[in-house]
Design a protein around this motif. Structure first.
Motif, PDB file in Angstrom:
ATOM      1  N   MET A   9       0.829  -1.210   0.000  1.00 50.37           N
ATOM      2  CA  MET A   9       0.000   0.000   0.000  1.00 50.37           C
ATOM      3  C   MET A   9       0.862   1.258   0.000  1.00 50.37           C
ATOM      4  O   MET A   9       0.636   2.169  -0.803  1.00 50.37           O
ATOM      5  N   ASP A  10       1.870   1.328   0.868  1.00 50.87           N
ATOM      6  CA  ASP A  10       2.685   2.539   0.947  1.00 50.87           C
ATOM      7  C   ASP A  10       3.468   2.782  -0.340  1.00 50.87           C
ATOM      8  O   ASP A  10       3.587   3.920  -0.793  1.00 50.87           O
ATOM      9  N   LYS A  11       3.951   1.714  -0.975  1.00 46.48           N
ATOM     10  CA  LYS A  11       4.680   1.872  -2.242  1.00 46.48           C
ATOM     11  C   LYS A  11       3.757   2.375  -3.346  1.00 46.48           C
ATOM     12  O   LYS A  11       4.134   3.235  -4.138  1.00 46.48           O
ATOM     13  N   TRP A  12       2.542   1.832  -3.400  1.00 42.18           N
ATOM     14  CA  TRP A  12       1.617   2.251  -4.452  1.00 42.18           C
ATOM     15  C   TRP A  12       1.194   3.708  -4.258  1.00 42.18           C
ATOM     16  O   TRP A  12       1.148   4.471  -5.228  1.00 42.18           O
ATOM     17  N   LEU A  13       0.906   4.109  -3.020  1.00 46.75           N
ATOM     18  CA  LEU A  13       0.520   5.501  -2.757  1.00 46.75           C
ATOM     19  C   LEU A  13       1.644   6.459  -3.125  1.00 46.75           C
ATOM     20  O   LEU A  13       1.404   7.553  -3.646  1.00 46.75           O
ATOM     21  N   TRP A  14       2.868   6.054  -2.860  1.00 41.47           N
ATOM     22  CA  TRP A  14       4.029   6.864  -3.222  1.00 41.47           C
ATOM     23  C   TRP A  14       4.200   6.914  -4.742  1.00 41.47           C
ATOM     24  O   TRP A  14       4.418   7.990  -5.317  1.00 41.47           O
ATOM     25  N   ALA A  15       4.060   5.774  -5.404  1.00 40.96           N
ATOM     26  CA  ALA A  15       4.214   5.711  -6.864  1.00 40.96           C
ATOM     27  C   ALA A  15       3.105   6.486  -7.573  1.00 40.96           C
ATOM     28  O   ALA A  15       3.337   7.098  -8.623  1.00 40.96           O
ATOM     29  N   ALA A  62       3.621   8.134   3.378  1.00 36.18           N
ATOM     30  CA  ALA A  62       2.545   7.199   3.056  1.00 36.18           C
ATOM     31  C   ALA A  62       2.364   6.189   4.189  1.00 36.18           C
ATOM     32  O   ALA A  62       1.229   5.869   4.567  1.00 36.18           O
ATOM     33  N   GLN A  63       3.470   5.701   4.764  1.00 30.94           N
ATOM     34  CA  GLN A  63       3.383   4.782   5.896  1.00 30.94           C
ATOM     35  C   GLN A  63       2.720   5.457   7.085  1.00 30.94           C
ATOM     36  O   GLN A  63       1.878   4.862   7.755  1.00 30.94           O
ATOM     37  N   GLY A  90      -4.550   6.002  10.089  1.00 35.87           N
ATOM     38  CA  GLY A  90      -5.889   5.627   9.651  1.00 35.87           C
ATOM     39  C   GLY A  90      -6.465   6.518   8.574  1.00 35.87           C
ATOM     40  O   GLY A  90      -7.676   6.595   8.410  1.00 35.87           O
ATOM     41  N   ARG A  91      -5.618   7.190   7.825  1.00 36.86           N
ATOM     42  CA  ARG A  91      -6.085   8.092   6.764  1.00 36.86           C
ATOM     43  C   ARG A  91      -6.277   7.382   5.429  1.00 36.86           C
ATOM     44  O   ARG A  91      -6.682   8.005   4.461  1.00 36.86           O
ATOM     45  N   ARG A  99      -9.710   0.041   7.306  1.00 36.40           N
ATOM     46  CA  ARG A  99      -8.424   0.716   7.494  1.00 36.40           C
ATOM     47  C   ARG A  99      -7.311  -0.129   6.895  1.00 36.40           C
ATOM     48  O   ARG A  99      -7.301  -1.345   7.044  1.00 36.40           O
ATOM     49  N   ALA A 100      -6.403   0.526   6.206  1.00 39.73           N
ATOM     50  CA  ALA A 100      -5.332  -0.201   5.525  1.00 39.73           C
ATOM     51  C   ALA A 100      -3.997   0.042   6.212  1.00 39.73           C
ATOM     52  O   ALA A 100      -3.669   1.179   6.556  1.00 39.73           O
ATOM     53  N   LYS A 101      -3.258  -1.022   6.410  1.00 36.37           N
ATOM     54  CA  LYS A 101      -1.906  -0.915   6.938  1.00 36.37           C
ATOM     55  C   LYS A 101      -0.941  -0.713   5.770  1.00 36.37           C
ATOM     56  O   LYS A 101      -1.266  -1.010   4.618  1.00 36.37           O
TER      57      LYS A 101
END
Length: 126
Positions: free
Chosen positions: A6-12, A22-23, A29-30, A37-39
């Motif tokens: 998830m954090d990589k995709w939000l950053w990309a 992003a992490q 919880g945003r 909620r996504a970790k």
């Protein structure tokens, strides 16, 4: 590529400037994925519905493609599609923000020379 963190995709997809941001958004919880909620380590798949809350506003997007590499903004925009309701709401909030009067914060301490001149003009002394 079938899954990406998830954090990589939000950053990309350029929702956040760094992966660390992003992490942090995931921890706070945003970020929601399909209503939950996504970790940061959760895997994103094509077709997922994401609710992203960041400084730019609230986005509700559908994941169209996956990428773990950050590229140009034009390429990043092909990774997702924002829903119409989300786009309209975000534009409405932006217009309301522009219409609100902007007040400068009060400065602490003694007025500067420039401030004293402005005060004098307002009082009609100059």
């Amino acid at each position: 590529m079938t899954r990406v963190r998830m954090d990589k995709w939000l950053w990309a997809a350029r929702f956040f400037k760094t992966r660390a941001l992003a992490q942090r958004a995931c921890e706070l919880g945003r970020i929601e994925s399909n209503g939950q909620r996504a970790k940061a380590g959760r895997e994103v798949r094509a077709g997922d519905l994401l609710q992203v809350k960041n400084d730019s506003g609230d986005f509700q997007v559908e994941v169209l493609a996956l990428s773990d590499m950050r590229g140009p903004a034009v390429v990043a925009q092909t990774l997702y599609r924002e829903t119409e309701a989300s786009r309209e709401l975000r534009l409405k909030v932006a217009e309301e923000r522009k219409a609100m009067p902007h007040f400068e914060a009060l400065r602490e301490g003694k007025p500067s020379k420039r401030d004293r001149r402005e005060i004098g003009r307002l009082r009609g002394r100059m």
